[in-house]
Design a protein around this motif. Structure first.
Motif, PDB file in Angstrom:
ATOM      1  N   ILE A 195       0.351  -0.974   0.370  1.00 43.49           N
ATOM      2  CA  ILE A 195       0.136   0.073  -0.187  1.00 43.49           C
ATOM      3  C   ILE A 195       0.613   1.324  -0.100  1.00 43.49           C
ATOM      4  O   ILE A 195       0.708   1.861  -0.793  1.00 43.49           O
ATOM      5  CB  ILE A 195      -0.944   0.368   1.105  1.00 43.49           C
ATOM      6  CG1 ILE A 195      -1.983  -1.227   1.196  1.00 43.49           C
ATOM      7  CG2 ILE A 195      -1.414   1.165   1.736  1.00 43.49           C
ATOM      8  CD1 ILE A 195      -3.275  -1.331   2.252  1.00 43.49           C
ATOM      9  N   GLU A 196       1.798   1.800   1.152  1.00 42.17           N
ATOM     10  CA  GLU A 196       2.661   2.558   0.811  1.00 42.17           C
ATOM     11  C   GLU A 196       3.647   2.820  -0.095  1.00 42.17           C
ATOM     12  O   GLU A 196       3.730   3.573  -0.654  1.00 42.17           O
ATOM     13  CB  GLU A 196       3.529   2.280   2.184  1.00 42.17           C
ATOM     14  CG  GLU A 196       3.744   2.012   3.899  1.00 42.17           C
ATOM     15  CD  GLU A 196       2.924   3.534   3.953  1.00 42.17           C
ATOM     16  OE1 GLU A 196       3.641   3.932   3.819  1.00 42.17           O
ATOM     17  OE2 GLU A 196       2.720   3.159   5.332  1.00 42.17           O
ATOM     18  N   ALA A 197       3.979   1.586  -1.143  1.00 38.66           N
ATOM     19  CA  ALA A 197       5.034   1.876  -1.965  1.00 38.66           C
ATOM     20  C   ALA A 197       4.070   2.023  -3.339  1.00 38.66           C
ATOM     21  O   ALA A 197       4.520   3.305  -4.497  1.00 38.66           O
ATOM     22  CB  ALA A 197       5.632   0.019  -2.434  1.00 38.66           C
ATOM     23  N   THR A 198       2.576   2.103  -2.778  1.00 38.03           N
ATOM     24  CA  THR A 198       1.674   2.139  -4.042  1.00 38.03           C
ATOM     25  C   THR A 198       1.202   3.524  -4.475  1.00 38.03           C
ATOM     26  O   THR A 198       1.065   4.775  -4.945  1.00 38.03           O
ATOM     27  CB  THR A 198       0.185   1.353  -4.452  1.00 38.03           C
ATOM     28  OG1 THR A 198       0.816  -0.114  -4.445  1.00 38.03           O
ATOM     29  CG2 THR A 198      -0.342   1.348  -5.577  1.00 38.03           C
ATOM     30  N   GLN A 199       1.390   4.364  -3.072  1.00 39.11           N
ATOM     31  CA  GLN A 199       0.252   5.180  -2.684  1.00 39.11           C
ATOM     32  C   GLN A 199       1.928   6.747  -2.818  1.00 39.11           C
ATOM     33  O   GLN A 199       1.473   7.291  -3.340  1.00 39.11           O
ATOM     34  CB  GLN A 199       0.210   5.593  -0.874  1.00 39.11           C
ATOM     35  CG  GLN A 199      -0.974   5.205  -0.747  1.00 39.11           C
ATOM     36  CD  GLN A 199      -1.548   4.683   0.732  1.00 39.11           C
ATOM     37  OE1 GLN A 199      -2.700   5.312   0.569  1.00 39.11           O
ATOM     38  NE2 GLN A 199      -0.589   5.464   1.607  1.00 39.11           N
ATOM     39  N   ASN A 200       3.013   5.942  -2.979  1.00 39.73           N
ATOM     40  CA  ASN A 200       4.519   6.430  -3.205  1.00 39.73           C
ATOM     41  C   ASN A 200       4.170   6.751  -4.567  1.00 39.73           C
ATOM     42  O   ASN A 200       4.330   7.883  -5.075  1.00 39.73           O
ATOM     43  CB  ASN A 200       5.159   6.217  -2.420  1.00 39.73           C
ATOM     44  CG  ASN A 200       5.089   6.735  -1.072  1.00 39.73           C
ATOM     45  OD1 ASN A 200       4.597   7.275  -0.737  1.00 39.73           O
ATOM     46  ND2 ASN A 200       6.197   5.576   0.184  1.00 39.73           N
ATOM     47  N   ALA A 201       3.984   5.724  -5.170  1.00 39.60           N
ATOM     48  CA  ALA A 201       4.368   5.699  -6.435  1.00 39.60           C
ATOM     49  C   ALA A 201       3.252   6.920  -7.533  1.00 39.60           C
ATOM     50  O   ALA A 201       3.855   7.184  -8.498  1.00 39.60           O
ATOM     51  CB  ALA A 201       4.152   4.049  -6.973  1.00 39.60           C
ATOM     52  N   THR A 202       2.789   6.520  -6.822  1.00 40.61           N
ATOM     53  CA  THR A 202       1.453   7.039  -7.990  1.00 40.61           C
ATOM     54  C   THR A 202       0.972   8.881  -6.922  1.00 40.61           C
ATOM     55  O   THR A 202       0.003   9.648  -7.844  1.00 40.61           O
ATOM     56  CB  THR A 202      -0.004   6.561  -7.571  1.00 40.61           C
ATOM     57  OG1 THR A 202      -0.528   6.522  -6.497  1.00 40.61           O
ATOM     58  CG2 THR A 202       0.180   4.985  -8.330  1.00 40.61           C
ATOM     59  N   VAL A 203       2.035   9.614  -6.292  1.00 38.05           N
ATOM     60  CA  VAL A 203       1.324  10.127  -5.601  1.00 38.05           C
ATOM     61  C   VAL A 203       0.986  11.852  -6.227  1.00 38.05           C
ATOM     62  O   VAL A 203       0.736  12.404  -6.470  1.00 38.05           O
ATOM     63  CB  VAL A 203       1.866  10.847  -4.110  1.00 38.05           C
ATOM     64  CG1 VAL A 203       3.466  10.752  -5.299  1.00 38.05           C
ATOM     65  CG2 VAL A 203       1.626  11.620  -2.900  1.00 38.05           C
TER      66      VAL A 203
END
Ligand code: IPE
Ligand code: MG
Length: 222
Positions: A100-108
């Motif tokens: 979740i953290e990785a996807t949120q950061n990558a799509t911010v």
């Protein structure tokens, strides 16, 4: 997103098959929303009450969430989808939290549409959490000075618009602790269609219905 279990039962299959089918349809719906100019789409994926389901069903739902994030990363980047999870994710398995953290950061920086996934979310939790955060941010300030916009800034949807259209599939006419504060003036659309059958045509029907509504926000018609 209600009705996955019944959809599977109708086909004499395990409930988890319904969840998988339900998850598979999400990509097209996100794209259809983006194409129609929807800025925020919030999917209620897992409520604080869903922990009460059998443990194998809970772990299937967690697994599907991880798979979805893995599989959809490319499409989310290509289509400008920003992923944002609403809810207390600290109770989730470490692998899911990291994903979740990785996807949120990558799509911010994506800004065509924000896809909110409400997971381990409850509307009452959101409000209590917002009060606690407001109070931590305003030490020594009396709550008498707190306004509605002040509190809204501490909800999980801070900075986003209120809900315009709430769609519930699966034949129930209730809110079930979803975005309680944010649905204050939402149009409520209840359909008997089970979530795995809710496709872009169904979405279009909901939009057409929404477009026919006269929204007065407590005032009178012009
Ligand atoms: C999906 O539908 C809801 C989720 C928590 C993912 P259900 O699992 O509630 O399906 P029904 O209501 O049993 O048919
Ligand atoms: Mg249900």
């Amino acid at each position: 997103m209600d009705g996955n279990g019944r959809w599977a039962k109708q086909r004499h299959m395990p409930r988890t098959v319904g969840h998988a089918k339900g998850a598979a349809g999400v990509r097209d719906l996100v794209k259809a929303c983006a194409d129609q100019g929807v800025r925020y789409l919030t999917l209620f994926a897992f409520s604080t009450e869903n922990w009460g389901r059998p443990s194998d069903e809970v772990s299937t739902l967690m697994g599907l969430f991880i798979q979805y994030l893995e599989k959809e990363m490319k499409a989310m980047q290509a289509e400008g989808v920003r992923l944002n999870v609403l809810g207390d994710i600290s109770a989730f398995p470490a692998e899911l939290q990291q994903r979740i953290e990785a996807t949120q950061n990558a799509t911010v920086h994506n800004h065509t549409i924000t896809l909110n996934v409400a997971a381990n979310y409850g509307g009452r939790w959101d409000i209590v959490n917002a009060v606690q955060r407001w109070s931590a941010a305003n030490p020594g300030v009396s709550a008498e000075n707190m306004t509605e916009p002040d509190l809204a800034q501490h909800l999980s949807t801070a900075g986003m618009l209120d809900v315009d259209l709430l769609i519930r599939t699966g034949g129930e006419s209730r809110i079930s602790n979803f975005l309680l504060w944010q649905v204050a003036y939402a149009e409520l659309y209840f359909t008997d269609v089970l979530w795995p059958d809710f496709d872009t045509l169904q979405l279009q029907q909901a939009f057409t219905w929404f477009a026919s509504r006269e929204r007065r926000f407590g005032t009178v018609a012009p």
